[in-house]
Design an enzyme around this catalytic site. Structure first.
Site, PDB file in Angstrom:
ATOM      1  N   HIS A  44       0.839  -1.192   0.000  1.00 36.19           N
ATOM      2  CA  HIS A  44       0.000   0.000   0.000  1.00 36.19           C
ATOM      3  C   HIS A  44       0.881   1.252   0.000  1.00 36.19           C
ATOM      4  O   HIS A  44       2.083   1.190   0.300  1.00 36.19           O
ATOM      5  CB  HIS A  44      -0.921  -0.011   1.218  1.00 36.19           C
ATOM      6  CG  HIS A  44      -2.056  -0.981   1.056  1.00 36.19           C
ATOM      7  ND1 HIS A  44      -3.043  -1.130   1.995  1.00 36.19           N
ATOM      8  CD2 HIS A  44      -2.362  -1.842   0.038  1.00 36.19           C
ATOM      9  CE1 HIS A  44      -3.900  -2.052   1.581  1.00 36.19           C
ATOM     10  NE2 HIS A  44      -3.503  -2.498   0.404  1.00 36.19           N
ATOM     11  N   GLU A  46       1.146   3.917   1.952  1.00 38.63           N
ATOM     12  CA  GLU A  46       1.812   4.330   3.202  1.00 38.63           C
ATOM     13  C   GLU A  46       3.054   3.488   3.456  1.00 38.63           C
ATOM     14  O   GLU A  46       4.073   3.981   3.928  1.00 38.63           O
ATOM     15  CB  GLU A  46       0.878   4.145   4.409  1.00 38.63           C
ATOM     16  CG  GLU A  46      -0.469   4.796   4.303  1.00 38.63           C
ATOM     17  CD  GLU A  46      -1.495   3.896   3.651  1.00 38.63           C
ATOM     18  OE1 GLU A  46      -1.230   3.337   2.569  1.00 38.63           O
ATOM     19  OE2 GLU A  46      -2.589   3.766   4.214  1.00 38.63           O
ATOM     20  N   CYS A  82      -2.139  -1.117   7.363  1.00 41.90           N
ATOM     21  CA  CYS A  82      -1.241   0.036   7.335  1.00 41.90           C
ATOM     22  C   CYS A  82      -1.233   0.735   8.692  1.00 41.90           C
ATOM     23  O   CYS A  82      -0.237   1.355   9.063  1.00 41.90           O
ATOM     24  CB  CYS A  82      -1.669   1.016   6.260  1.00 41.90           C
ATOM     25  SG  CYS A  82      -1.362   0.382   4.605  1.00 41.90           S
ATOM     26  N   ARG A 181      -8.379   4.654 -22.117  1.00 41.28           N
ATOM     27  CA  ARG A 181      -8.423   3.191 -22.296  1.00 41.28           C
ATOM     28  C   ARG A 181      -7.376   2.498 -21.413  1.00 41.28           C
ATOM     29  O   ARG A 181      -7.622   1.427 -20.882  1.00 41.28           O
ATOM     30  CB  ARG A 181      -8.153   2.827 -23.762  1.00 41.28           C
ATOM     31  CG  ARG A 181      -9.312   3.123 -24.683  1.00 41.28           C
ATOM     32  CD  ARG A 181      -8.959   2.703 -26.105  1.00 41.28           C
ATOM     33  NE  ARG A 181     -10.069   2.942 -27.020  1.00 41.28           N
ATOM     34  CZ  ARG A 181     -10.034   2.631 -28.316  1.00 41.28           C
ATOM     35  NH1 ARG A 181      -8.951   2.080 -28.839  1.00 41.28           N
ATOM     36  NH2 ARG A 181     -11.081   2.858 -29.089  1.00 41.28           N
ATOM     37  N   ASP A 197     -17.654  -0.513 -37.843  1.00 42.98           N
ATOM     38  CA  ASP A 197     -16.356   0.169 -37.686  1.00 42.98           C
ATOM     39  C   ASP A 197     -15.171  -0.801 -37.638  1.00 42.98           C
ATOM     40  O   ASP A 197     -14.043  -0.393 -37.830  1.00 42.98           O
ATOM     41  CB  ASP A 197     -16.325   1.004 -36.396  1.00 42.98           C
ATOM     42  CG  ASP A 197     -17.192   2.243 -36.502  1.00 42.98           C
ATOM     43  OD1 ASP A 197     -17.841   2.408 -37.553  1.00 42.98           O
ATOM     44  OD2 ASP A 197     -17.214   3.035 -35.542  1.00 42.98           O
ATOM     45  N   ARG A 204      -3.265   2.050 -28.060  1.00 44.43           N
ATOM     46  CA  ARG A 204      -2.124   2.114 -28.988  1.00 44.43           C
ATOM     47  C   ARG A 204      -1.440   3.475 -29.030  1.00 44.43           C
ATOM     48  O   ARG A 204      -0.240   3.554 -29.218  1.00 44.43           O
ATOM     49  CB  ARG A 204      -2.588   1.745 -30.407  1.00 44.43           C
ATOM     50  CG  ARG A 204      -3.188   0.352 -30.504  1.00 44.43           C
ATOM     51  CD  ARG A 204      -3.545  -0.030 -31.919  1.00 44.43           C
ATOM     52  NE  ARG A 204      -4.405   0.924 -32.607  1.00 44.43           N
ATOM     53  CZ  ARG A 204      -5.699   1.075 -32.350  1.00 44.43           C
ATOM     54  NH1 ARG A 204      -6.289   0.371 -31.412  1.00 44.43           N
ATOM     55  NH2 ARG A 204      -6.414   1.964 -33.024  1.00 44.43           N
ATOM     56  N   GLU A 281     -17.928   3.208 -25.756  1.00 42.63           N
ATOM     57  CA  GLU A 281     -17.509   4.067 -26.880  1.00 42.63           C
ATOM     58  C   GLU A 281     -18.523   4.112 -28.015  1.00 42.63           C
ATOM     59  O   GLU A 281     -18.206   4.574 -29.103  1.00 42.63           O
ATOM     60  CB  GLU A 281     -16.137   3.614 -27.388  1.00 42.63           C
ATOM     61  CG  GLU A 281     -15.008   3.983 -26.453  1.00 42.63           C
ATOM     62  CD  GLU A 281     -13.691   4.274 -27.177  1.00 42.63           C
ATOM     63  OE1 GLU A 281     -13.705   4.734 -28.326  1.00 42.63           O
ATOM     64  OE2 GLU A 281     -12.645   4.028 -26.566  1.00 42.63           O
ATOM     65  N   ARG A 285     -27.155   3.585 -30.250  1.00 49.14           N
ATOM     66  CA  ARG A 285     -28.156   2.751 -29.592  1.00 49.14           C
ATOM     67  C   ARG A 285     -27.664   2.251 -28.226  1.00 49.14           C
ATOM     68  O   ARG A 285     -28.399   2.272 -27.235  1.00 49.14           O
ATOM     69  CB  ARG A 285     -28.536   1.562 -30.475  1.00 49.14           C
ATOM     70  CG  ARG A 285     -29.957   1.130 -30.143  1.00 49.14           C
ATOM     71  CD  ARG A 285     -30.342  -0.196 -30.724  1.00 49.14           C
ATOM     72  NE  ARG A 285     -30.435  -0.174 -32.173  1.00 49.14           N
ATOM     73  CZ  ARG A 285     -30.485  -1.291 -32.892  1.00 49.14           C
ATOM     74  NH1 ARG A 285     -30.416  -2.472 -32.293  1.00 49.14           N
ATOM     75  NH2 ARG A 285     -30.575  -1.245 -34.200  1.00 49.14           N
ATOM     76  N   THR A 288     -27.618   5.142 -25.807  1.00 48.85           N
ATOM     77  CA  THR A 288     -28.990   5.489 -25.429  1.00 48.85           C
ATOM     78  C   THR A 288     -29.538   4.505 -24.393  1.00 48.85           C
ATOM     79  O   THR A 288     -30.217   4.917 -23.456  1.00 48.85           O
ATOM     80  CB  THR A 288     -29.898   5.542 -26.685  1.00 48.85           C
ATOM     81  OG1 THR A 288     -29.297   6.465 -27.600  1.00 48.85           O
ATOM     82  CG2 THR A 288     -31.299   6.011 -26.345  1.00 48.85           C
TER      83      THR A 288
HETATM   84  C1  AOF Z   1      -4.429   1.788   2.175  1.00 48.05           C
HETATM   85  N1  AOF Z   1      -3.450   2.167   1.324  1.00 48.05           N
HETATM   86  O1  AOF Z   1      -2.497   2.200  -0.685  1.00 48.05           O
HETATM   87  C2  AOF Z   1      -4.566   1.110  -0.478  1.00 48.05           C
HETATM   88  C3  AOF Z   1      -5.621   0.768   0.404  1.00 48.05           C
HETATM   89  O2  AOF Z   1      -5.838  -6.715  -0.236  1.00 48.05           O
HETATM   90  P1  AOF Z   1      -5.111  -5.500   0.235  1.00 48.05           P
HETATM   91  O3  AOF Z   1      -4.305  -5.721   1.478  1.00 48.05           O
HETATM   92  O4  AOF Z   1      -4.286  -4.843  -0.846  1.00 48.05           O
HETATM   93  O5  AOF Z   1      -6.229  -4.417   0.684  1.00 48.05           O
HETATM   94  C4  AOF Z   1      -7.051  -3.836  -0.274  1.00 48.05           C
HETATM   95  C5  AOF Z   1      -7.972  -2.838   0.397  1.00 48.05           C
HETATM   96  O6  AOF Z   1      -7.208  -1.874   1.130  1.00 48.05           O
HETATM   97  C6  AOF Z   1      -8.794  -2.045  -0.598  1.00 48.05           C
HETATM   98  O7  AOF Z   1     -10.037  -2.680  -0.865  1.00 48.05           O
HETATM   99  C7  AOF Z   1      -8.985  -0.726   0.136  1.00 48.05           C
HETATM  100  O8  AOF Z   1     -10.012  -0.798   1.083  1.00 48.05           O
HETATM  101  C8  AOF Z   1      -7.652  -0.560   0.838  1.00 48.05           C
HETATM  102  N2  AOF Z   1      -6.697   0.090  -0.052  1.00 48.05           N
HETATM  103  N3  AOF Z   1      -5.525   1.140   1.707  1.00 48.05           N
HETATM  104  O9  AOF Z   1      -4.323   2.012   3.371  1.00 48.05           O
HETATM  105  C9  AOF Z   1      -3.460   1.858   0.035  1.00 48.05           C
HETATM  106  N4  AOF Z   1      -4.597   0.751  -1.798  1.00 48.05           N
HETATM  107 ZN    ZN Z   2      -3.281  -0.262   3.718  1.00 51.02          ZN
END
Ligand code: AOF
Ligand code: ZN
Length: 337
Positions: A44, A46, A82, A181, A197, A204, A281, A285, A288
C-alpha cells in the site's frame, strides 16, 4: 496532499480492483518519503512512503507527518494493516483526504489511529480525493462498474452515418481516449459499431495496457475476421447463442438471456469479474440504452467542427448537469461531472 494525488495516479491501470492511493512523509516541511500503490496485491501507499525514508531520517519519524490520499487500512487483506505500520513507525500526525468506502475499513482505520493517540486530520482536499478513487467508490457503493460514456459528434449533432464509419475527431482526442483506455478495466461497444467500424479497442496511442474488450453480439453477427477476434486483448462476448469454445484463450463467450434487463445482467457479470470501470464508446443505440436506464457516471462528449448534414443523431444527455469544457485543438471536449 496534491503530491499524494499525483503519485497515486501513477498506479492507474495496474491497481484495480484496488483504489489509487498516494502518500508522503513530511518532516518540518521537507518530504522524506514518498510512495503509492503500484500493483494490485502489492504494498500500500503508506508502506511505500514509510519504507522510502532513509536510515538517517528514521529518528525524525516521531516528529513527522504522514499524508495519505485514502484512509489507512486496518484489516488484513493481501497485505497487513497500514495502521499497524504507522503506529510502529512512531508517526503521530496523519493527514487524510478521503475515508475508505470499503466496509472493512470505513472509518475504523482513522478511529484506530485516534485511539492510539495519533492526531488524525481528514477531508483534506476531499473533492479531489473522492474523484481520484471514483472507480473504486462507484463499484463499492453501486455494485456495478463506474460507467463512462463517450460520444463524438459533428457540429450539427450527428455521430456518423448509418452504415459506414465516419472519422470525426482529431489526433489530440485520440491520444486522450487511448490514455483513458489505459486506465479503465473494460471497454464496450454495441453490435452495430463492432460490425461497421471493425474497431480494435486497444490502447495504442498512449503507453499502457489494453482494457478487456466487452462485446454484445446476441446472434453472432460480428465477422470472425474482425479485429476484436485477433486475441491481442482479453475479449468477452456476451451472446444469446450457445457457448463457443472454438476461440483462443483470450476470447471468451458468455451466454446470457437477452430481455429488458440484459444490460443489468451484463453489468452484474462484469462486477462479479471485478471490472470497476467501463468505457462505452458507442454507438448511438448502446449509449442510449445506458442513458435511458440512468446507468452512467460520466460522459465525455467531443464536439468536432465537422458538419455531416445528415446521419445518426447523437444521443442527448439531459438534465441540469455540471459540464467542464476543454479545448483540444479545434475540438471542444465537454465532460460531466
Ligand atoms: C491503504 N493504502 O495504498 C490502499 C488501500 O488486499 P489489500 O491488502 O491490498 O487491501 C485492499 C484494500 O485496502 C482495498 O479494498 C482498500 O479498502 C484498501 N486500499 N488502503 O491504506 C493503500 N490501496
Ligand atoms: Zn493499507
Amino acid at each position: 496532499m496534491r503530491r499524494c494525488f499525483d503519485l497515486a495516479r501513477r498506479g492507474a491501470g495496474t491497481v484495480s480492483p484496488n483504489p489509487l492511493v498516494g502518500s508522503v512523509v513530511v518532516n518540518e516541511g521537507h518530504v522524506i518519503g514518498e510512495g503509492y500503490h503500484k500493483q494490485y496485491g502489492g504494498a500500500h501507499a503508506e508502506r511505500g512512503a514509510i519504507h522510502a525514508v532513509v536510515e538517517a531520517d528514521r529518528p525524525f519519524l516521531p516528529k513527522s507527518r504522514l499524508y495519505v490520499s485514502l484512509e489507512p487500512c486496518c484489516h488484513h487483506g493481501k497485505t497487513p494493516p497500514c495502521t499497524d505500520l504507522i503506529l510502529a513507525s512512531g508517526i503521530r500526525e496523519v493527514y487524510i483526504s478521503m475515508h475508505d468506502p470499503n466496509p472493512m475499513v470505513g472509518g475504523k482505520g482513522m478511529q484506530l489511529l485516534r485511539n492510539h493517540g495519533v492526531a488524525v486530520y481528514d477531508n483534506i482536499l476531499a473533492a479531489e480525493g473522492k474523484e481520484l478513487i471514483r472507480f473504486f467508490l462507484t463499484s463499492m457503493t453501486k455494485q456495478r462498474p463506474h460507467i463512462i460514456l463517450k460520444i463524438v459528434q459533428s457540429r450539427d449533432g450527428y455521430i456518423g452515418k448509418p452504415d459506414k464509419q465516419v472519422w470525426l475527431s482529431n489526433d489530440y482526442e485520440r491520444v486522450m481516449v487511448h490514455k483513458l483506455r489505459s486506465e479503465v478495466d473494460a471497454i464496450m461497444v454495441g453490435t452495430n459499431t463492432a460490425v461497421i467500424d471493425n474497431p480494435e479497442l486497444t490502447t495504442r496511442f498512449y503507453p499502457g495496457r489494453s482494457p478487456v474488450r466487452v462485446l454484445v453480439d446476441k446472434t453472432g453477427r460480428i465477422p470472425r475476421t474482425h479485429h476484436i477476434f485477433d486475441g491481442s486483448a482479453p475479449t468477452w462476448i456476451f451472446t444469446g447463442q450457445a457457448k463457443d469454445s472454438g476461440f483462443s484463450n483470450n476470447i471468451e463467450t458468455v451466454q446470457c438471456t437477452f430481455d429488458d434487463t440484459v444490460l443489468d445482467r451484463i453489468l452484474a457479470e462484469l462486477y462479479t469479474r471485478r471490472i470497476q470501470s467501463l468505457l462505452v464508446e458507442g454507438g448511438a443505440r448502446m449509449i442510449t440504452s445506458f442513458l435511458e436506464k440512468q446507468l452512467w457516471d460520466e460522459a465525455l462528449v467531443v464536439r468536432t467542427p465537422k458538419i455531416l448534414g445528415s446521419g445518426v443523431k447523437a444521443p442527448l444527455i439531459e438534465g441540469s448537469l455540471k459540464w467542464r469544457y476543454e479545448m483540444a485543438g479545434d475540438e471542444v471536449l465537454a465532460i460531466v461531472p
